[in-house]
Design an enzyme around this catalytic site. Structure first.
Site, PDB file in Angstrom:
ATOM      1  N   ALA A 137       0.859  -1.177   0.000  1.00 20.76           N
ATOM      2  CA  ALA A 137       0.000   0.000   0.000  1.00 20.76           C
ATOM      3  C   ALA A 137       0.901   1.235   0.000  1.00 20.76           C
ATOM      4  O   ALA A 137       2.072   1.153   0.374  1.00 20.76           O
ATOM      5  CB  ALA A 137      -0.860  -0.002   1.258  1.00 20.76           C
TER       6      ALA A 137
ATOM      7  N   GLY B  59       0.394  -5.080   0.650  1.00 16.55           N
ATOM      8  CA  GLY B  59      -0.717  -5.008  -0.290  1.00 16.55           C
ATOM      9  C   GLY B  59      -0.343  -5.581  -1.654  1.00 16.55           C
ATOM     10  O   GLY B  59      -1.216  -6.069  -2.388  1.00 16.55           O
TER      11      GLY B  59
ATOM     12  N   GLU C  63      -0.845  -9.141  -1.392  1.00 18.18           N
ATOM     13  CA  GLU C  63      -2.293  -9.360  -1.258  1.00 18.18           C
ATOM     14  C   GLU C  63      -2.993  -9.261  -2.614  1.00 18.18           C
ATOM     15  O   GLU C  63      -3.930 -10.007  -2.899  1.00 18.18           O
ATOM     16  CB  GLU C  63      -2.884  -8.363  -0.248  1.00 18.18           C
ATOM     17  CG  GLU C  63      -2.432  -8.676   1.168  1.00 18.18           C
ATOM     18  CD  GLU C  63      -2.880  -7.644   2.180  1.00 18.18           C
ATOM     19  OE1 GLU C  63      -2.492  -6.462   2.029  1.00 18.18           O
ATOM     20  OE2 GLU C  63      -3.607  -8.004   3.113  1.00 18.18           O
TER      21      GLU C  63
ATOM     22  N   GLU D  79       3.715  -6.037   7.111  1.00 18.04           N
ATOM     23  CA  GLU D  79       2.940  -4.969   7.777  1.00 18.04           C
ATOM     24  C   GLU D  79       3.237  -4.841   9.264  1.00 18.04           C
ATOM     25  O   GLU D  79       3.193  -3.736   9.813  1.00 18.04           O
ATOM     26  CB  GLU D  79       1.433  -5.191   7.566  1.00 18.04           C
ATOM     27  CG  GLU D  79       0.927  -4.839   6.173  1.00 18.04           C
ATOM     28  CD  GLU D  79       1.039  -5.987   5.178  1.00 18.04           C
ATOM     29  OE1 GLU D  79       1.815  -6.935   5.427  1.00 18.04           O
ATOM     30  OE2 GLU D  79       0.341  -5.940   4.137  1.00 18.04           O
TER      31      GLU D  79
HETATM   32  N1  3HC Z   1       4.629   3.416   0.165  1.00 18.18           N
HETATM   33  C1  3HC Z   1       5.132   4.623  -0.159  1.00 18.18           C
HETATM   34  N2  3HC Z   1       6.438   4.832  -0.399  1.00 18.18           N
HETATM   35  C2  3HC Z   1       7.247   3.777  -0.336  1.00 18.18           C
HETATM   36  C3  3HC Z   1       6.791   2.488  -0.008  1.00 18.18           C
HETATM   37  C4  3HC Z   1       5.409   2.317   0.234  1.00 18.18           C
HETATM   38  N3  3HC Z   1       4.886   1.136   0.536  1.00 18.18           N
HETATM   39  N4  3HC Z   1       7.833   1.643  -0.021  1.00 18.18           N
HETATM   40  C5  3HC Z   1       8.914   2.369  -0.335  1.00 18.18           C
HETATM   41  N5  3HC Z   1       8.562   3.656  -0.518  1.00 18.18           N
HETATM   42  C6  3HC Z   1       9.434   4.764  -0.925  1.00 18.18           C
HETATM   43  C7  3HC Z   1      10.488   5.073   0.135  1.00 18.18           C
HETATM   44  O1  3HC Z   1      10.000   5.952   1.099  1.00 18.18           O
HETATM   45  C8  3HC Z   1      11.586   5.681  -0.704  1.00 18.18           C
HETATM   46  O2  3HC Z   1      11.227   6.998  -0.955  1.00 18.18           O
HETATM   47  P1  3HC Z   1      12.358   8.137  -1.081  1.00 18.18           P
HETATM   48  O3  3HC Z   1      13.253   7.690  -2.181  1.00 18.18           O
HETATM   49  O4  3HC Z   1      11.582   9.363  -1.341  1.00 18.18           O
HETATM   50  O5  3HC Z   1      13.061   8.133   0.242  1.00 18.18           O
HETATM   51  C9  3HC Z   1      11.501   4.914  -2.016  1.00 18.18           C
HETATM   52  O6  3HC Z   1      10.187   4.337  -2.042  1.00 18.18           O
HETATM   53  C10 3HC Z   1      12.504   3.808  -2.165  1.00 18.18           C
HETATM   54  O7  3HC Z   1      12.457   2.989  -0.981  1.00 18.18           O
HETATM   55  P2  3HC Z   1      13.775   2.374  -0.334  1.00 18.18           P
HETATM   56  O8  3HC Z   1      14.809   3.430  -0.204  1.00 18.18           O
HETATM   57  O9  3HC Z   1      13.348   1.642   0.871  1.00 18.18           O
HETATM   58  O10 3HC Z   1      14.231   1.373  -1.506  1.00 18.18           O
HETATM   59  P3  3HC Z   1      14.862  -0.064  -1.400  1.00 18.18           P
HETATM   60  O11 3HC Z   1      15.091  -0.508  -2.783  1.00 18.18           O
HETATM   61  O12 3HC Z   1      15.983  -0.062  -0.427  1.00 18.18           O
HETATM   62  O13 3HC Z   1      13.723  -0.991  -0.752  1.00 18.18           O
HETATM   63  C11 3HC Z   1      11.519  -1.921  -0.504  1.00 18.18           C
HETATM   64  C12 3HC Z   1      12.547  -1.233  -1.441  1.00 18.18           C
HETATM   65  C13 3HC Z   1      12.043  -3.297  -0.082  1.00 18.18           C
HETATM   66  C14 3HC Z   1      10.244  -2.063  -1.246  1.00 18.18           C
HETATM   67  C15 3HC Z   1      11.350  -1.056   0.770  1.00 18.18           C
HETATM   68  O14 3HC Z   1      11.105   0.274   0.381  1.00 18.18           O
HETATM   69  C16 3HC Z   1      10.226  -1.480   1.663  1.00 18.18           C
HETATM   70  O15 3HC Z   1      10.406  -2.381   2.466  1.00 18.18           O
HETATM   71  N6  3HC Z   1       9.058  -0.814   1.561  1.00 18.18           N
HETATM   72  C17 3HC Z   1       7.942  -1.022   2.442  1.00 18.18           C
HETATM   73  C18 3HC Z   1       7.223  -2.291   2.140  1.00 18.18           C
HETATM   74  C19 3HC Z   1       6.041  -2.426   3.041  1.00 18.18           C
HETATM   75  O16 3HC Z   1       6.130  -2.248   4.237  1.00 18.18           O
HETATM   76  N7  3HC Z   1       4.899  -2.756   2.469  1.00 18.18           N
HETATM   77  C20 3HC Z   1       3.706  -2.909   3.222  1.00 18.18           C
HETATM   78  C21 3HC Z   1       2.987  -1.606   3.270  1.00 18.18           C
HETATM   79  S1  3HC Z   1       1.561  -1.656   4.325  1.00 18.18           S
HETATM   80  C22 3HC Z   1       0.399  -2.432   3.384  1.00 18.18           C
HETATM   81  O17 3HC Z   1       0.683  -2.866   2.296  1.00 18.18           O
HETATM   82  C23 3HC Z   1      -0.963  -2.495   3.976  1.00 18.18           C
HETATM   83  C24 3HC Z   1      -1.834  -3.456   3.252  1.00 18.18           C
HETATM   84  O18 3HC Z   1      -1.852  -4.680   3.917  1.00 18.18           O
HETATM   85  C25 3HC Z   1      -3.229  -2.951   3.159  1.00 18.18           C
END
Ligand code: 3HC
Ligand code: NAI
Length: 692
Positions: A63, A102, A105, A125
């Site tokens: 998400a 997400g 998912e 998450e």
């Molecule tokens: N939403 C918005 N922005 C995101 C994001 C997300 N889910 N994931 C990464 N970004 C952004 C980062 O903030 C960063 O922004 P910036 O360059 O402006 O600082 C950019 O994307 C690149 O991220 P990273 O520097 O972390 O890049 P990496 O290549 O090192 O890692 C990744 C990539 C493994 C995808 C890592 O970013 C990550 O772990 N992201 C989060 C994943 C996550 O937690 N997903 C679950 C979200 S909650 C959800 O999905 C709820 C659902 O169940 C309804």
């Protein structure tokens, strides 16, 4: 038509491609785009199967976290999933990079999934204080069974393609995601394979429905080390509903818990920490797009506790290291410790059996500093003595190639003074790793007065490459982390003079969420180091001095503030210490008073936050969030409290200023006077976090 999602049809297969850099997060535009394209593909009579894929570096990473806490935008993710799942035409998710949260998912709502060999699939998450809120807790157990689902969802750790294939999460490992997805879709059509909707398939739940202990045992194993976190337990509850309830009811429960967690303080703190960590990689004053110097070969000087751990960190990322020592004996001792460390990890199954050999082969152990001449980055990790450091930097200057980056791992010393020993101060900076350096993720990147921007950028990049979390800080005594630690330590020691006992102070702080209390930490580091240095400087710290005079140096002598059983690191209460404290206090004519746990937490944490404010005033840290990242990754500050400065904002700065003033008065301790910055922010009802 959406500009982030497109539909192309190719010989009966509709390819829905998401292109929303950097990580294809599920923003409103992406959700809307997927929905439109899937509906179009369903309506298009020439399309018989739909493949969902992504361009760029990754499949959907989840998400869009930046939308959290804001008014929801349409369409909701549930609508997108429903379209994919209820499609009368087979839907295939074709995954590369990371299918997270997400993103996974979405893939689980598709009828089939394929992934390339490097893909990672997970529901992280809980790391944001949440649980999968779009059916992940209900569909994943149906895809892989409750045991693996618990492991993945409750820990938040992803699995690779091979494990995904073995567990039934994906159907095939393909060479390239999008082409592989298309080929797979054609195969489905040729074989007339029936659509599989996970919501309707309870086969893998049958065993846990018959014997619930399969589920509860998995939960117990995965929640052993969660230390105060709410989300993992809530996530486990939601998986339990998948076992106990029909799909739609389980989904409803999942939603309720998701919304509850979303507004919790813990999740807010964890989401803050996620962005704080990424913000820390942006270096103030260094223009975007500056070309960092290339770091391919590294030399490390000193193969002691830190040098060895730092070498392992580079080698673990495949970067070869030249390790320099003063003599063969010191070198062999260092190499031997590293080897044993790798062997122990391999024996536990943490790395493959052949990894120790391969990793040690990347280390070129050597005697003689002239061997640094090919290195792009040189990290000095010799004894913490200015004269020795200066001598070593003089020699480095003689042998390092032009343009090499010269870093010191000093904990406290003045890096500007060290840089002066060279003719190239622009190449000098600090890389302050934390012990054990192969495990701890923090690296304080200490910018000295003359450090060049491309040097800073290179060090931040290489630190990230080796899995560290770099934070750029300025030169001062102890930099950010240790300087604040000293402020806390001063209060912890003072609390003993007032009447608290080491076990009470440590228990209050571990209950607060710290992995270790200040006195157990002292025992681990060794009390004799401070004692000797105090003696040299003619300073006293009566209680610690009394312990050391009684031969209690900490863990190394089996007793310090606590006692330790043979072979154990667990601190145990020792009445002997209480006696020593009582004797010392009566010698000083002091009486013990009752000290509450609240006072312990306030004095220890508020004093370090006050020091953090001073660090901000002086510009040693650029952002309050940088200080938080230092404490999260260097000292194990509980992530659900976001870091000390975030915690302060949560408590309220007016309260902090009031309490600090009170303690400064009561204990006649000027160091507790609220700083100017804290006072100003408190007056304006401001926050550290809002200072940008
Ligand atoms: N939403 C918005 N922005 C995101 C994001 C997300 N889910 N994931 C990464 N970004 C952004 C980062 O903030 C960063 O922004 P910036 O360059 O402006 O600082 C950019 O994307 C690149 O991220 P990273 O520097 O972390 O890049 P990496 O290549 O090192 O890692 C990744 C990539 C493994 C995808 C890592 O970013 C990550 O772990 N992201 C989060 C994943 C996550 O937690 N997903 C679950 C979200 S909650 C959800 O999905 C709820 C659902 O169940 C309804
Ligand atoms: P250590 O005593 O374990 O290792 C120092 C090593 O440097 C020894 O093996 C010694 O033989 C070697 N050495 C000394 N002079 C040398 C020279 N001229 N050339 C090559 N090798 C030389 O010390 P430790 O704990 O590894 O500390 C090293 C540095 O890291 C210090 O500056 C310390 O402040 C810093 N540091 C230590 C941390 C810790 O927890 N131990 C944490 C963070 C930083």
């Amino acid at each position: 038509m959406s500009n982030v999602v497109s539909l192309k049809s190719h010989d009966e297969v509709g390819l829905v491609t998401i292109d929303s850099p950097p990580v294809n997060a599920l923003s409103a535009a992406v959700r809307g785009g997927i929905l439109d394209c899937v509906q179009q593909a369903i309506a298009d009579p020439t399309i018989r199967a739909i493949v969902l894929t992504c361009s760029g570096r990754t499949f959907i990473a989840g998400a869009d976290i930046t939308e959290f806490g804001k008014p929801p935008k349409q369409p909701g993710l549930d609508e997108v999933l429903a379209a994919l799942e209820s499609s009368p035409k087979p839907t295939v998710a074709a995954i590369h990079g990371t299918a997270l949260g997400g993103g996974l998912e979405v893939a689980l709502a598709c009828h089939f999934r394929v992934a390339d060999k490097n893909a990672k699939l997970g529901l992280p998450e809980v790391k944001l204080g949440l649980l999968p809120g779009a059916g992940g807790t209900q569909r994943l157990p149906r895809a892989v069974g409750p045991e693996l689902a618990v492991k993945m969802i409750v820990s938040g750790n992803p699995i690779g393609s091979q494990e995904a294939l073995r567990s039934g999460l994906i159907e095939e490992v393909v060479e390239e995601a999008s082409a592989g997805g298309e080929t797979f879709a054609r195969k489905l059509l040729a074989e007339k394979r029936a659509i599989r909707r996970l919501r309707d398939d309870d086969t893998k739940l049958a065993a846990a429905r018959a014997d619930r202990s399969i589920f509860t045992t998995a939960v117990a194993a995965t929640t052993k080390k969660i230390r105060g976190l709410e989300a993992p337990l809530a996530a486990a509850d939601a998986i339990g509903y998948a076992i106990d309830l029909p799909f739609d009811e389980g989904l409803k429960k999942e939603r309720e818990i998701f919304l509850r967690l979303m507004s919790s303080d813990q999740s807010k703190a964890q989401r803050y920490a996620f962005f704080a960590e990424r913000e820390a990689a942006k270096i103030p004053g260094v223009p975007n797009g500056i070309q960092p110097r290339l770091v391919e070969r590294v030399a490390i000087i000193g193969a002691g506790t830190m040098g060895g751990g730092i070498a392992m960190s580079f080698v673990n990322a495949g970067i070869p290291v030249t390790l320099v020592e003063t003599g063969r004996e010191q070198l062999d001792r260092g190499l031997d410790i590293m080897r044993k460390n790798y062997d122990a990890t391999a024996a536990r199954g943490g790395i493959p059996a052949d990894a120790p050999e391969k990793r040690m082969a990347l280390i070129n152990g050597t005697v003689g500093i002239e061997n640094i001449k090919h290195a792009d980055l040189i990290v000095e990790a010799v004894f913490e003595t200015m004269a020795i450091k200066k001598d070593v930097f003089g020699q480095i200057d003689q042998f390092a190639k032009p343009g090499a980056i010269l870093a010191t791992n000093t904990s406290f010393l003045d890096i500007n003074e060290i840089a002066k020993e060279t003719k190239r101060p622009q190449d000098v900076l600090g890389m302050h790793f934390f012990s054990p350096a192969n495990v701890m993720k923090l690296c304080e990147v200490v910018r000295a007065a003359d450090t060049a921007p491309d040097v800073l950028q290179a060090v931040v990049s290489v630190a990230r490459k080796i899995g560290k979390v770099p934070v750029v800080v300025g030169v001062c005594d102890g930099f950010v982390g240790n300087r604040m630690l000293m402020a806390r330590q001063r209060q912890a020691s003072q609390l003993l003079f007032d009447g608290a006992l080491p076990q009470q102070v440590d228990a209050a702080l571990t209950k607060f969420g710290m992995p270790m209390g200040p006195f157990a930490m002292g025992d681990l580091a060794g009390l004799d180091i401070g004692w000797r240095s105090r003696k040299d400087r003619g300073i006293k710290s009566e209680i610690e001095d009394a312990l050391c005079e009684a031969g209690r140096f900490g863990q190394k002598t089996g007793k310090g503030f606590f006692r330790y059983e043979e072979g154990s690191r667990a601190p145990l209460h020792d009445p002997e210490v209480e006696k020593l404290i009582d004797e010392t206090l009566s010698r000083l004519g002091r009486k013990r008073r009752v000290v509450s746990d609240e006072e312990i937490i306030e004095r220890t944490t508020y004093s370090m936050i006050n020091e953090g404010a001073r660090i901000l005033e002086e510009g040693i840290a650029a952002r309050a969030s940088d200080i938080d990242v230092v404490w999260l990754y260097g000292y194990g500050w509980p992530i659900y409290r976001g870091g000390p400065m975030h915690y302060a904002d949560h408590v309220g700065l007016q309260r902090l200023a009031d309490r600090l003033s009170y303690y400064a008065r009561e204990s006649n301790d000027a160091s507790l006077q609220p700083t100017q910055l804290l006072m100003e922010l408190a007056e304006q009802d401001g926050k550290f976090g809002a200072r940008g």
